[in-house]
Design a protein around this motif. Structure first.
Motif, PDB file in Angstrom:
ATOM      1  N   VAL A   1     -13.459  -1.934   7.459  1.00  0.00           N
ATOM      2  CA  VAL A   1     -12.689  -1.429   6.315  1.00  0.00           C
ATOM      3  C   VAL A   1     -13.170  -2.086   5.027  1.00  0.00           C
ATOM      4  O   VAL A   1     -13.413  -1.400   4.026  1.00  0.00           O
ATOM      5  N   TYR A   2     -13.332  -3.394   5.040  1.00  0.00           N
ATOM      6  CA  TYR A   2     -13.734  -4.122   3.825  1.00  0.00           C
ATOM      7  C   TYR A   2     -15.056  -3.604   3.272  1.00  0.00           C
ATOM      8  O   TYR A   2     -15.190  -3.405   2.075  1.00  0.00           O
TER       9      TYR A   2
ATOM     10  N   VAL B   1      -7.032   5.303   0.659  1.00  0.00           N
ATOM     11  CA  VAL B   1      -6.741   4.820   2.005  1.00  0.00           C
ATOM     12  C   VAL B   1      -7.033   5.916   3.032  1.00  0.00           C
ATOM     13  O   VAL B   1      -7.689   5.668   4.049  1.00  0.00           O
TER      14      VAL B   1
ATOM     15  N   VAL C   1      -8.327  -8.113  -1.088  1.00  0.00           N
ATOM     16  CA  VAL C   1      -8.213  -6.763  -1.629  1.00  0.00           C
ATOM     17  C   VAL C   1      -6.991  -6.667  -2.521  1.00  0.00           C
ATOM     18  O   VAL C   1      -5.963  -7.287  -2.252  1.00  0.00           O
TER      19      VAL C   1
ATOM     20  N   ILE D   1     -14.791  -0.273   1.296  1.00  0.00           N
ATOM     21  CA  ILE D   1     -14.051  -0.246   0.032  1.00  0.00           C
ATOM     22  C   ILE D   1     -15.037  -0.219  -1.126  1.00  0.00           C
ATOM     23  O   ILE D   1     -15.875  -1.106  -1.267  1.00  0.00           O
TER      24      ILE D   1
ATOM     25  N   ARG E   1     -11.832  -4.412  -3.964  1.00  0.00           N
ATOM     26  CA  ARG E   1     -12.147  -5.761  -3.485  1.00  0.00           C
ATOM     27  C   ARG E   1     -11.794  -6.751  -4.588  1.00  0.00           C
ATOM     28  O   ARG E   1     -12.094  -6.531  -5.751  1.00  0.00           O
TER      29      ARG E   1
ATOM     30  N   ILE F   1       0.876  -1.175   0.000  1.00  0.00           N
ATOM     31  CA  ILE F   1       0.000   0.000   0.000  1.00  0.00           C
ATOM     32  C   ILE F   1       0.909   1.220   0.000  1.00  0.00           C
ATOM     33  O   ILE F   1       1.344   1.689   1.052  1.00  0.00           O
TER      34      ILE F   1
ATOM     35  N   ASN G   1      -5.226  -2.718   8.432  1.00  0.00           N
ATOM     36  CA  ASN G   1      -6.319  -3.618   8.033  1.00  0.00           C
ATOM     37  C   ASN G   1      -6.238  -3.950   6.551  1.00  0.00           C
ATOM     38  O   ASN G   1      -6.417  -5.111   6.164  1.00  0.00           O
ATOM     39  N   LEU G   2      -5.967  -2.950   5.726  1.00  0.00           N
ATOM     40  CA  LEU G   2      -5.864  -3.188   4.288  1.00  0.00           C
ATOM     41  C   LEU G   2      -4.708  -4.126   3.965  1.00  0.00           C
ATOM     42  O   LEU G   2      -4.822  -4.993   3.097  1.00  0.00           O
TER      43      LEU G   2
ATOM     44  N   PRO H   1      -7.808   1.119  -2.912  1.00  0.00           N
ATOM     45  CA  PRO H   1      -7.943  -0.346  -2.901  1.00  0.00           C
ATOM     46  C   PRO H   1      -9.237  -0.801  -3.584  1.00  0.00           C
ATOM     47  O   PRO H   1     -10.215  -0.063  -3.661  1.00  0.00           O
TER      48      PRO H   1
ATOM     49  N   THR I   1      -6.315   1.837   9.303  1.00  0.00           N
ATOM     50  CA  THR I   1      -6.907   1.454   8.022  1.00  0.00           C
ATOM     51  C   THR I   1      -5.860   0.780   7.153  1.00  0.00           C
ATOM     52  O   THR I   1      -6.126  -0.258   6.540  1.00  0.00           O
ATOM     53  N   THR I   2      -4.666   1.350   7.097  1.00  0.00           N
ATOM     54  CA  THR I   2      -3.577   0.762   6.316  1.00  0.00           C
ATOM     55  C   THR I   2      -3.239  -0.631   6.844  1.00  0.00           C
ATOM     56  O   THR I   2      -3.043  -1.571   6.072  1.00  0.00           O
TER      57      THR I   2
END
Length: 72
Positions: free
Chosen positions: A34-35, A44, A71, A38, A20, A11, A61-62, A18, A58-59
């Motif tokens: 977070v998901y 982000v 993702v 998206i 899915r 990221i 989690n991503l 991002p 958030t980063t």
């Protein structure tokens, strides 16, 4: 700080958008905030503000979602 450098491999910045991954199922509950946010349009940084988690969480989690291939 080293954790942040690891995240940047997948990221690159807060401006990264991002997406899915298709046909990957639903990630675990801990990543749902977070998901679900998206949409392929929000960066982000914007996701961090929208979810209230902030940019770092958030980063983080991503990154986990990218590692699990939910993702891209």
């Amino acid at each position: 700080m080293s954790e942040l450098l690891s995240f940047q491999q997948k990221i690159p910045s807060a401006e990264h958008i991002p997406f899915r991954a298709e046909n990957r199922g639903t990630p675990s509950d801990e990543f749902q905030i977070v998901y679900s946010a998206i949409d392929g349009k929000l960066s982000v940084g914007e996701l961090g503000r929208q979810t209230g988690l902030g940019e770092f969480d958030t980063t983080k989690n991503l990154y986990a979602l990218v590692q699990a291939q939910h993702v891209t």
